[in-house]
Each structure stands twice: as structure tokens, then as C-alpha cells.
Motif scaffolding. Structure first.
Motif, short mmCIF file in Angstrom:
data_model
loop_
_atom_site.label_atom_id
_atom_site.label_comp_id
_atom_site.label_asym_id
_atom_site.label_seq_id
_atom_site.Cartn_x
_atom_site.Cartn_y
_atom_site.Cartn_z
N ILE A 152 0.84 -1.21 0.00
CA ILE A 152 0.00 0.00 0.00
C ILE A 152 0.87 1.25 0.00
CG2 ILE A 152 -1.68 1.31 1.35
CD1 ILE A 152 -2.81 -1.39 2.29
N VAL A 153 1.95 1.23 0.78
CA VAL A 153 2.88 2.36 0.80
C VAL A 153 3.50 2.55 -0.59
CG1 VAL A 153 5.04 3.22 1.76
CG2 VAL A 153 3.35 2.15 3.25
N SER A 154 3.83 1.45 -1.25
CA SER A 154 4.42 1.54 -2.59
C SER A 154 3.44 2.17 -3.58
CB SER A 154 4.84 0.14 -3.08
OG SER A 154 5.95 -0.33 -2.37
N VAL A 155 2.18 1.78 -3.49
CA VAL A 155 1.17 2.36 -4.39
C VAL A 155 1.05 3.86 -4.16
CG1 VAL A 155 -1.28 2.37 -4.99
CG2 VAL A 155 -0.10 0.20 -4.62
N ALA A 156 1.01 4.26 -2.87
CA ALA A 156 0.91 5.68 -2.55
C ALA A 156 2.15 6.45 -3.03
CB ALA A 156 0.73 5.86 -1.04
N LEU A 157 3.33 5.86 -2.82
CA LEU A 157 4.56 6.51 -3.25
C LEU A 157 4.61 6.63 -4.77
CD1 LEU A 157 7.25 7.70 -2.32
CD2 LEU A 157 8.23 5.40 -2.42
N HIS A 158 4.13 5.61 -5.46
CA HIS A 158 4.07 5.69 -6.93
C HIS A 158 3.21 6.86 -7.37
CE1 HIS A 158 2.97 4.80 -11.06
NE2 HIS A 158 1.72 4.66 -10.68
N GLY A 159 2.03 7.03 -6.74
CA GLY A 159 1.16 8.16 -7.11
C GLY A 159 1.83 9.50 -6.87
N VAL A 160 2.55 9.62 -5.77
CA VAL A 160 3.24 10.88 -5.47
C VAL A 160 4.32 11.16 -6.51
CG1 VAL A 160 4.76 12.03 -3.82
CG2 VAL A 160 2.75 10.78 -3.01
N LEU A 161 5.13 10.14 -6.84
CA LEU A 161 6.24 10.34 -7.78
C LEU A 161 5.73 10.63 -9.20
CD1 LEU A 161 8.80 7.63 -6.58
CD2 LEU A 161 8.85 10.10 -6.20
N VAL A 162 4.65 9.98 -9.60
CA VAL A 162 4.09 10.27 -10.93
C VAL A 162 3.58 11.71 -10.97
CG1 VAL A 162 2.19 9.73 -12.49
CG2 VAL A 162 3.54 7.89 -11.51
N GLY A 163 2.93 12.14 -9.90
CA GLY A 163 2.48 13.53 -9.86
C GLY A 163 3.64 14.51 -9.91
N LEU A 164 4.71 14.20 -9.19
CA LEU A 164 5.89 15.06 -9.24
C LEU A 164 6.51 15.05 -10.63
CD1 LEU A 164 7.58 14.23 -5.82
CD2 LEU A 164 6.40 16.34 -6.46
N GLY A 165 6.48 13.89 -11.29
CA GLY A 165 7.01 13.82 -12.65
C GLY A 165 6.25 14.73 -13.60
N LEU A 166 4.93 14.74 -13.47
CA LEU A 166 4.12 15.64 -14.30
C LEU A 166 4.44 17.09 -13.98
CD1 LEU A 166 1.84 16.17 -16.32
CD2 LEU A 166 0.22 15.90 -14.43
N LEU A 167 4.63 17.41 -12.69
CA LEU A 167 4.95 18.78 -12.30
C LEU A 167 6.34 19.18 -12.80
CD1 LEU A 167 4.35 21.33 -10.57
CD2 LEU A 167 5.41 20.12 -8.64
N PHE A 168 7.30 18.28 -12.73
CA PHE A 168 8.67 18.60 -13.09
C PHE A 168 8.87 18.71 -14.61
CE2 PHE A 168 10.37 16.37 -9.03
CZ PHE A 168 10.00 17.47 -8.28
N PHE A 169 8.32 17.75 -15.36
CA PHE A 169 8.66 17.61 -16.78
C PHE A 169 7.52 17.92 -17.73
CE2 PHE A 169 11.24 14.50 -14.35
CZ PHE A 169 12.49 15.05 -14.57
N GLY A 170 6.30 18.08 -17.21
CA GLY A 170 5.17 18.35 -18.09
C GLY A 170 4.68 17.10 -18.78
N ALA A 171 3.64 17.27 -19.57
CA ALA A 171 3.01 16.12 -20.24
C ALA A 171 3.70 15.75 -21.55
CB ALA A 171 1.54 16.43 -20.51
N GLU A 172 4.62 16.59 -22.03
CA GLU A 172 5.28 16.30 -23.29
C GLU A 172 6.36 15.23 -23.10
OE1 GLU A 172 5.23 19.33 -21.97
OE2 GLU A 172 3.54 20.18 -23.09
N GLY A 173 6.49 14.38 -24.09
CA GLY A 173 7.51 13.34 -24.04
C GLY A 173 8.83 13.83 -24.60
N SER A 174 9.88 13.07 -24.34
CA SER A 174 11.22 13.43 -24.81
C SER A 174 11.97 12.17 -25.24
CB SER A 174 12.02 14.13 -23.72
OG SER A 174 11.39 15.33 -23.31
N ARG A 175 12.90 12.39 -26.16
CA ARG A 175 13.84 11.34 -26.56
C ARG A 175 15.25 11.89 -26.42
NH1 ARG A 175 12.70 7.26 -31.54
NH2 ARG A 175 10.64 6.50 -30.91
N THR A 176 16.19 11.00 -26.25
CA THR A 176 17.59 11.42 -26.17
C THR A 176 18.36 10.80 -27.33
OG1 THR A 176 18.15 9.55 -24.73
CG2 THR A 176 17.47 11.61 -23.67
N PRO A 177 19.51 11.36 -27.70
CA PRO A 177 20.30 10.77 -28.79
C PRO A 177 20.78 9.37 -28.44
CG PRO A 177 21.04 13.00 -28.28
CD PRO A 177 20.10 12.61 -27.20
N ALA A 178 20.98 8.57 -29.47
CA ALA A 178 21.47 7.21 -29.27
C ALA A 178 22.95 7.23 -28.89
CB ALA A 178 21.26 6.39 -30.53
#
Length: 342
Positions: A152-178
């Protein structure tokens, strides 16, 4: 489907299976040492890839501020425990909460890496300490809780980190060079250099993990903790530090996976969740306890995903996750059921 298409799909399955294999190894490692089913493992993948993309765009990755905030919180918690008379290992605490965050600041803010190699190194230094810091803040206080509570803690932590990811990086995707622009044909099958890098790095990491657990004292201590936590504690093994190290290795593996997969597909803030779930399916094949079987399961998942995407692309995820059902059914028939009191 002719033989050439089958070989191309098989190659894609091997590349995907290599990434899922790394995820499965990290999940098995964390669960065997700490009994935590670490659902946020995939967030390390996304954060690593998106941090490199941010550095390439000339920005300071927001994961640096997350690292500093978690380090300050963990340091405050350790100071509070020490004030209350608890025993605190200040060497490891200063390493995770001070030394590595300062190294990340030096790499990102002072050196400002411009090459892909140095940006990758900076991403590894950024992401690896997140593992033990999350363990100290979220899981170590609940070390004696049930597996369900930890889940249950893992599920809650996943939700927090995904929300932070959206806040940090936005909804746009990115690729990096090979890492490699090589393009060649092997038996008439087009093979990219990045695919070879993925398979090669995965093989090296698996070999290094084997040597680490078989030859090093620290690796043997982790194995002892995984087999019998109480017995390991009685033998003088610091099981708390084992949790730190297992989460650090899991974060490092996730960060490497993000660097490997980012040139192959667009990474979004929530991409890591699906990758982590497929790694979890592979880990389930290994019973969450066997590294070789987890790797075999990852190859099965990769091949199943690749061929099902050809025959029924809309249902490829369904086929992959349905694999859990026969595996769990077979394991339930072979396992000995006991009552909770036992």
C-alpha cells in the motif's frame, strides 16, 4: 509472417526483454532483502531519461531539487532519531544525504555537462541516491509491517512520484540521442547500434551483479539478509544498511534502464509505470526470488509483447499481463499453503 519478419520481431523482443530483465532483477533484489514490492521502480526509468533530456535542453533537471529535498528530510529524520537516543550510522547517512547530493549539485550546476556521456553520468548520480532516501523516509519506519502494508505504501509513493514527474517535466515526451549511430545488417536483418548497446550493457550488468553477489562480502551479506533477516542480524550484518544498498542498486539499475531505452522510444512522465509492471510480470515468473528465472521471464515477456504487437497490436498489453494468471495458478498448485498463525 515470413522468417525475416519473425527474426525482426524476435530481435525487438530481445531488446525489450533486456530492459524488462533489468527491471525484474531490481524488483527481486528489493523484495528479497526488504519484502517491499517496489512499484515506483519504473519512476527511476522516467526520471533518468527526462533528466538527461532536460540537461540537453540547457535546463537544470528538477530531479536535483527533489534529491535535495529528500536528502534534507532524511537528514532531519536521522537527527531526530539520534536526539531521541536511537543508534544512527552517521557514515552512511552523510554519504546518502550530503556527499552524493553535493556531487550531483557539482555535476549539474557547476560542470554543466554538455556531452551525452557526462550527462548520463550526472543522471546516474542524481537518481541513485533517491532509492536509499525513499527507503529511509517511507519504508524503514515500517520495516516490521506486513507485505500488504508495504505494498500500500508503494502504491501511494508511486502516485506521489508520478504527480511530481508531471509537475517537473510536463506532459510532453522526450527522446535522447542514441549512444551509437551504427546501422548494420546481420543475416539480412537491420540492427541498430543502440539495440546492441542495450543488450551489451544488460549482459554486463547481469555479469557484474553475479560477481557482486557471489564474490564480494557486501553481496554475500545481502544474500544472507534475503535468506534470513533475523539470522543475518544475529551474525552482525547491519540489515538496515542492506535496505539502503538494495534500494540504491535498484535506483541505479532503473537509471541505467532509462538511459538505454530513451533513444528507442519517447519517454513521458508516466512511461516508467508500464515498464515497471512488465518487469514485475517477469519477476513473478521467477517467484520474486530467483534472478535467473526472472531473466527468463523477461525474455518471455519481451517476445510475447513483440509478436502480439504484430498479430494484435491493440491487445498486446492484455497478452503480457494475462501471463501472470497461468504462472500464479501453476505456483499455487506447487506451493504449500499455511495459515497466517504459522
Amino acid at each position: 509472417m515470413d522468417s525475416q519478419i519473425a527474426l525482426i520481431l524476435g530481435q525487438d523482443g530481445i531488446v525489450n526483454g533486456a530492459i524488462y530483465g533489468l527491471m525484474a532483477l531490481a524488483l527481486v533484489l528489493v523484495f528479497s532483502v526488504t519484502r517491499v514490492i517496489f512499484i515506483p521502480q519504473g519512476e527511476f526509468v522516467a526520471f533518468s531519461a527526462l533528466s538527461v533530456a532536460a540537461m540537453q535542453a540547457g535546463h537544470v533537471p528538477a530531479t536535483l531539487w527533489l534529491l535535495l529535498a529528500l536528502a534534507a528530510a532524511a537528514l532531519a529524520v536521522e537527527g531526530w532519531r539520534w536526539k531521541r537516543g536511537a543508534e544512527v550510522d552517521w557514515t552512511s547517512t552523510l554519504a546518502w544525504c550530503v556527499a552524493l547530493p553535493l556531487a550531483a549539485c557539482a555535476l549539474v550546476l557547476w560542470l554543466r555537462p554538455a556531452s551525452l556521456l557526462m550527462q548520463s553520468v550526472a543522471a546516474l548520480v542524481l537518481i541513485m541516491p533517491l532509492g536509499p532516501l525513499l527507503y529511509r523516509l517511507a519504508y524503514r519506519p515500517l520495516a516490521d509491517a506486513t507485505v500488504l502494508t508495504l505494498l500500500i505504501v508503494s502504491v501511494a509513493l508511486h502516485g506521489v512520484l508520478v504527480g511530481l514527474g508531471l509537475l517537473f517535466f510536463g506532459a510532453e515526451g522526450s527522446r535522447t540521442p542514441a549512444f551509437s549511430e551504427l546501422r548494420t545488417d546481420i543475416g539480412g536483418i537491420p540492427v541498430t547500434g543502440q539495440s546492441l548497446v542495450v543488450v551489451g550493457v544488460t549482459a554486463v550488468l547481469v555479469l557484474l551483479m553475479f560477481l557482486f553477489f557471489e564474490r564480494s562480502i557486501v553481496g554475500k551479506a545481502l544474500r544472507a539478509t534475503a535468506m534470513n533477516r533475523v539470522g543475518a542480524r544475529l551474525m552482525g550484518i547491519p540489515t538496515g544498511l542492506s535496505g539502503d544498498l538494495s534500494f540504491a542498486l535498484a535506483a541505479l539499475i532503473g537509471a541505467v534502464s532509462g538511459l538505454l531505452i530513451a533513444p528507442l522510444t519517447t519517454i513521458y512522465y508516466d512511461t516508467g509505470f508500464l515498464i515497471g509492471l512488465k518487469g514485475f510480470v517477469a519477476a513473478i515468473v521467477g517467484g520474486l526470488g530467483s534472478y535467473p528465472l526472472a531473466l527468463v521471464g523477461a525474455l518471455i515477456v519481451g517476445q510475447l509483447e513483440s509478436f502480439s504487437s504484430f498479430w494484435a497490436s491493440a491487445f498486446k498489453e492484455v497478452f503480457v499481463f494475462t501471463l501472470i494468471i497461468p504462472v500464479l495458478w501453476w505456483r499455487s498448485l506447487r506451493s504449500r499453503h499455511v495459515e497466517d498463525e504459522e
